[in-house]
Design a protein around this motif. Structure first.
Motif, PDB file in Angstrom:
ATOM      1  N   PRO A 223       1.062  -1.094   0.191  1.00 30.22           N
ATOM      2  CA  PRO A 223       0.296  -0.172   0.198  1.00 30.22           C
ATOM      3  C   PRO A 223       0.596   1.260   0.083  1.00 30.22           C
ATOM      4  O   PRO A 223       0.555   2.259  -0.568  1.00 30.22           O
ATOM      5  CB  PRO A 223      -0.876  -0.483   1.618  1.00 30.22           C
ATOM      6  N   GLU A 224       1.618   1.584   0.484  1.00 32.71           N
ATOM      7  CA  GLU A 224       2.831   2.474   0.768  1.00 32.71           C
ATOM      8  C   GLU A 224       3.467   2.774  -0.896  1.00 32.71           C
ATOM      9  O   GLU A 224       3.437   4.241  -0.941  1.00 32.71           O
ATOM     10  CB  GLU A 224       4.348   2.265   1.282  1.00 32.71           C
ATOM     11  N   VAL A 225       3.168   2.209  -1.866  1.00 35.02           N
ATOM     12  CA  VAL A 225       3.747   1.815  -3.553  1.00 35.02           C
ATOM     13  C   VAL A 225       2.667   3.036  -4.105  1.00 35.02           C
ATOM     14  O   VAL A 225       2.748   4.227  -4.959  1.00 35.02           O
ATOM     15  CB  VAL A 225       4.290   1.201  -3.894  1.00 35.02           C
ATOM     16  N   ILE A 226       1.470   2.675  -3.384  1.00 37.99           N
ATOM     17  CA  ILE A 226       0.377   3.649  -4.149  1.00 37.99           C
ATOM     18  C   ILE A 226       1.031   5.043  -3.217  1.00 37.99           C
ATOM     19  O   ILE A 226       0.011   5.891  -4.167  1.00 37.99           O
ATOM     20  CB  ILE A 226      -1.301   2.825  -3.710  1.00 37.99           C
ATOM     21  N   LYS A 227       0.720   4.872  -1.958  1.00 39.17           N
ATOM     22  CA  LYS A 227       0.530   6.415  -1.597  1.00 39.17           C
ATOM     23  C   LYS A 227       1.328   7.198  -2.067  1.00 39.17           C
ATOM     24  O   LYS A 227       1.886   8.231  -2.931  1.00 39.17           O
ATOM     25  CB  LYS A 227       0.921   6.182  -0.292  1.00 39.17           C
ATOM     26  N   GLN A 228       3.120   6.490  -2.822  1.00 39.89           N
ATOM     27  CA  GLN A 228       3.412   7.038  -3.790  1.00 39.89           C
ATOM     28  C   GLN A 228       3.714   7.230  -5.045  1.00 39.89           C
ATOM     29  O   GLN A 228       3.658   8.727  -5.646  1.00 39.89           O
ATOM     30  CB  GLN A 228       5.164   6.483  -3.697  1.00 39.89           C
ATOM     31  N   LEU A 229       3.251   5.979  -5.589  1.00 36.21           N
ATOM     32  CA  LEU A 229       3.058   6.673  -6.838  1.00 36.21           C
ATOM     33  C   LEU A 229       1.362   7.724  -6.790  1.00 36.21           C
ATOM     34  O   LEU A 229       1.216   8.624  -8.226  1.00 36.21           O
ATOM     35  CB  LEU A 229       1.486   5.720  -7.278  1.00 36.21           C
ATOM     36  N   LYS A 230       0.684   8.181  -5.721  1.00 38.90           N
ATOM     37  CA  LYS A 230      -0.540   8.498  -6.328  1.00 38.90           C
ATOM     38  C   LYS A 230      -0.164  10.476  -6.016  1.00 38.90           C
ATOM     39  O   LYS A 230      -0.431  10.828  -6.787  1.00 38.90           O
ATOM     40  CB  LYS A 230      -1.392   8.960  -4.826  1.00 38.90           C
ATOM     41  N   ALA A 231       1.301  10.435  -4.761  1.00 43.83           N
ATOM     42  CA  ALA A 231       1.847  11.497  -4.805  1.00 43.83           C
ATOM     43  C   ALA A 231       2.188  12.008  -6.331  1.00 43.83           C
ATOM     44  O   ALA A 231       2.460  13.306  -6.182  1.00 43.83           O
ATOM     45  CB  ALA A 231       2.848  11.854  -3.581  1.00 43.83           C
ATOM     46  N   VAL A 232       2.554  11.574  -7.237  1.00 42.52           N
ATOM     47  CA  VAL A 232       3.593  11.537  -8.593  1.00 42.52           C
ATOM     48  C   VAL A 232       2.372  12.229  -9.039  1.00 42.52           C
ATOM     49  O   VAL A 232       2.569  12.742 -10.532  1.00 42.52           O
ATOM     50  CB  VAL A 232       4.857  10.927  -8.839  1.00 42.52           C
ATOM     51  N   GLY A 233       0.806  11.354  -8.837  1.00 47.18           N
ATOM     52  CA  GLY A 233       0.060  11.933 -10.409  1.00 47.18           C
ATOM     53  C   GLY A 233      -0.995  10.657 -10.871  1.00 47.18           C
ATOM     54  O   GLY A 233      -1.700  11.011 -11.772  1.00 47.18           O
ATOM     55  N   TYR A 234      -0.703   9.212  -9.811  1.00 48.31           N
ATOM     56  CA  TYR A 234      -1.466   8.503 -10.657  1.00 48.31           C
ATOM     57  C   TYR A 234      -2.272   8.224 -10.424  1.00 48.31           C
ATOM     58  O   TYR A 234      -2.873   8.604  -8.842  1.00 48.31           O
ATOM     59  CB  TYR A 234       0.191   7.043 -10.332  1.00 48.31           C
ATOM     60  N   ASN A 235      -3.821   7.543 -11.071  1.00 51.18           N
ATOM     61  CA  ASN A 235      -4.837   7.740 -10.857  1.00 51.18           C
ATOM     62  C   ASN A 235      -5.258   6.507 -10.174  1.00 51.18           C
ATOM     63  O   ASN A 235      -6.230   6.121 -10.021  1.00 51.18           O
ATOM     64  CB  ASN A 235      -5.379   8.082 -11.721  1.00 51.18           C
ATOM     65  N   GLY A 236      -4.938   5.417 -11.404  1.00 46.74           N
ATOM     66  CA  GLY A 236      -5.053   3.931 -11.387  1.00 46.74           C
ATOM     67  C   GLY A 236      -3.792   2.978 -11.061  1.00 46.74           C
ATOM     68  O   GLY A 236      -2.284   3.423 -11.345  1.00 46.74           O
ATOM     69  N   PHE A 237      -4.276   2.030 -10.420  1.00 50.28           N
ATOM     70  CA  PHE A 237      -2.941   0.823 -10.161  1.00 50.28           C
ATOM     71  C   PHE A 237      -3.685  -0.819 -10.980  1.00 50.28           C
ATOM     72  O   PHE A 237      -4.240  -0.937  -9.444  1.00 50.28           O
ATOM     73  CB  PHE A 237      -3.186   1.716  -8.213  1.00 50.28           C
ATOM     74  N   LEU A 238      -2.984  -1.261 -10.972  1.00 48.30           N
ATOM     75  CA  LEU A 238      -3.470  -2.497 -11.609  1.00 48.30           C
ATOM     76  C   LEU A 238      -2.121  -3.689 -10.689  1.00 48.30           C
ATOM     77  O   LEU A 238      -1.842  -4.026 -11.059  1.00 48.30           O
ATOM     78  CB  LEU A 238      -3.080  -2.208 -13.397  1.00 48.30           C
ATOM     79  N   ILE A 239      -3.446  -4.407  -9.839  1.00 47.88           N
ATOM     80  CA  ILE A 239      -2.815  -4.797  -9.043  1.00 47.88           C
ATOM     81  C   ILE A 239      -3.334  -6.618  -9.751  1.00 47.88           C
ATOM     82  O   ILE A 239      -4.935  -6.769  -9.466  1.00 47.88           O
ATOM     83  CB  ILE A 239      -2.973  -5.287  -7.398  1.00 47.88           C
ATOM     84  N   GLY A 240      -2.605  -8.018  -9.717  1.00 49.37           N
ATOM     85  CA  GLY A 240      -2.818  -8.874  -9.911  1.00 49.37           C
ATOM     86  C   GLY A 240      -2.581  -9.953  -9.102  1.00 49.37           C
ATOM     87  O   GLY A 240      -3.165 -10.253  -8.016  1.00 49.37           O
ATOM     88  N   GLU A 241      -1.717 -10.051  -8.889  1.00 45.51           N
ATOM     89  CA  GLU A 241      -0.852 -11.544  -8.784  1.00 45.51           C
ATOM     90  C   GLU A 241      -0.783 -11.543  -7.300  1.00 45.51           C
ATOM     91  O   GLU A 241      -0.344 -12.423  -6.304  1.00 45.51           O
ATOM     92  CB  GLU A 241       0.971 -11.617  -8.594  1.00 45.51           C
ATOM     93  N   ASN A 242      -0.948  -9.988  -6.364  1.00 38.81           N
ATOM     94  CA  ASN A 242      -0.548 -10.225  -5.089  1.00 38.81           C
ATOM     95  C   ASN A 242      -2.028 -10.375  -4.268  1.00 38.81           C
ATOM     96  O   ASN A 242      -1.856 -10.467  -2.879  1.00 38.81           O
ATOM     97  CB  ASN A 242      -0.440  -8.081  -4.929  1.00 38.81           C
ATOM     98  N   PHE A 243      -3.164 -10.148  -4.734  1.00 41.00           N
ATOM     99  CA  PHE A 243      -4.021 -10.760  -4.231  1.00 41.00           C
ATOM    100  C   PHE A 243      -4.329 -12.109  -5.144  1.00 41.00           C
ATOM    101  O   PHE A 243      -4.626 -12.674  -4.147  1.00 41.00           O
ATOM    102  CB  PHE A 243      -5.289  -9.659  -4.730  1.00 41.00           C
ATOM    103  N   MET A 244      -3.774 -12.637  -6.148  1.00 40.31           N
ATOM    104  CA  MET A 244      -4.164 -13.604  -6.731  1.00 40.31           C
ATOM    105  C   MET A 244      -3.705 -14.900  -5.630  1.00 40.31           C
ATOM    106  O   MET A 244      -3.772 -16.275  -6.006  1.00 40.31           O
ATOM    107  CB  MET A 244      -4.027 -14.035  -8.317  1.00 40.31           C
ATOM    108  N   LYS A 245      -2.322 -14.020  -5.701  1.00 40.60           N
ATOM    109  CA  LYS A 245      -1.483 -15.767  -5.509  1.00 40.60           C
ATOM    110  C   LYS A 245      -1.834 -16.046  -3.958  1.00 40.60           C
ATOM    111  O   LYS A 245      -0.980 -17.234  -3.622  1.00 40.60           O
ATOM    112  CB  LYS A 245      -0.138 -15.196  -5.021  1.00 40.60           C
ATOM    113  N   THR A 246      -2.649 -15.703  -3.139  1.00 38.75           N
ATOM    114  CA  THR A 246      -3.047 -16.236  -1.989  1.00 38.75           C
ATOM    115  C   THR A 246      -4.406 -17.042  -2.061  1.00 38.75           C
ATOM    116  O   THR A 246      -5.212 -16.857  -3.406  1.00 38.75           O
ATOM    117  CB  THR A 246      -3.978 -14.919  -1.034  1.00 38.75           C
ATOM    118  N   ASP A 247      -4.741 -17.545  -0.892  1.00 44.24           N
ATOM    119  CA  ASP A 247      -5.843 -18.500  -1.072  1.00 44.24           C
ATOM    120  C   ASP A 247      -7.308 -18.101  -0.684  1.00 44.24           C
ATOM    121  O   ASP A 247      -8.481 -18.266  -1.097  1.00 44.24           O
ATOM    122  CB  ASP A 247      -5.919 -19.148   0.193  1.00 44.24           C
TER     123      ASP A 247
END
Ligand SMILES: O=C(O)c1ccccc1NCC(=O)[C@H](O)[C@H](O)COP(=O)(O)O
Length: 260
Positions: A223-247
């Motif tokens: 989540p910290e990375v999202i905060k940093q990306l938002k701070a420089v201007g990103y609006n969206g964050f495409l995330i797959g594996e971090n959630f899908m790799k869990t049960d």
């Protein structure tokens, strides 16, 4: 030959087979073809949502099997409930284990935008995306010419679909920018050699013109990375594996969002 070349060769065969089975006329008669697509921007900039584009991905060329058990309706509903701004559903079967059926199932139970995540190389696939209930298509700069990007973007927008252009470096960005796009995604994964580096997003952000939504894609696991990306201007964050790799991908996104 790198993996992207292999994917494109197989995709051309797949599209030729699909055209034999389902005509353009049949696609245009399907109920979703008359559905008004949801507007990506409305959901991505909605402050009650997170900016996360949560991906349903069973396997990938870089990681092999990620999740063989997850149920697409259950997981995408949980993503939506946790505050995802949009969903990304893989429809490539050979390399990602995705299916057309996955998109239909996700569409049936969610009212947030859905990205048809695939390797678009032919206008026919854009008609399929509309017929299957997608709201957004992906155009990958490294496998398309600038003219294809213009033509595919025009066709998609004429159908009311939103267009996400994916780039990995400045050269791809500069050769591909055109008015027929809604969002520009910077992929932190090099699709040639699978190396990942979040710095790619930070390096390219200022080169993306302000009229486009800015998306950072791949390898986001904190989540910290999202905060940093938002701070420089990103609006969206495409995330797959971090959630899908869990049960339990639905629980994983909920816990992730609580830390934002
Ligand atoms: O993920 C791969 O191995 C891959 C290989 C070749 C072409 C595309 C590939 N991935 C597509 C994606 O861009 C990701 O699925 C997406 O950005 C989510 O990334 P992640 O959060 O790292 O799963």
């Amino acid at each position: 030959m790198n993996i992207l070349d292999k994917i494109v060769i197989r995709k051309k065969e797949e599209v030729a087979e699909a055209k034999q089975k389902v005509s353009v006329d049949q696609l245009e008669k399907s109920p979703n073809f008359y559905r008004k697509p949801l507007v990506f921007k409305d959901f991505l900039l909605d402050e009650k949502r997170t900016g996360i584009i949560a991906e349903f991905k069973r396997r990938s060329p870089s990681k092999g099997l990620i999740n063989g058990k997850a149920d697409v309706a259950e997981v995408t509903k949980a993503y939506n409930l946790a505050g995802a701004s949009a969903l990304s559903v893989l429809t490539d079967i050979d390399f990602f284990g995705g299916t057309t059926e996955d998109l239909f199932k996700a569409r049936a139970v969610n009212q947030i935008p859905i990205l048809r995540k695939d390797f678009m190389i032919d206008e026919y696939q854009i008609l399929e995306a509309k017929a299957w209930g997608a709201d957004i298509i992906l155009l990958i700069a490294s496998i398309l010419t600038p003219l294809q990007i213009i033509n595919f973007g025009k066709l998609a927008q004429s159908l009311g679909l939103n267009v996400l252009l994916e780039v990995h470096n400045l050269e791809e960005l500069e050769k591909s920018i055109c008015p027929h796009l809604n969002a520009i995604g910077v992929n932190n994964r090099n699709l040639g050699d699978f190396t990942v580096n979040i710095q790619t997003s930070f390096d390219l952000v200022d080169n993306i013109p302000s009229e486009f939504l800015k998306i950072s894609e791949s390898a986001i696991d904190n989540p910290e990375v999202i905060k940093q990306l938002k701070a420089v201007g990103y609006n969206g964050f495409l995330i797959g594996e971090n959630f899908m790799k869990t049960d339990n991908p639905g629980l994983a996104i909920k816990e992730f969002v609580e830390q934002l």
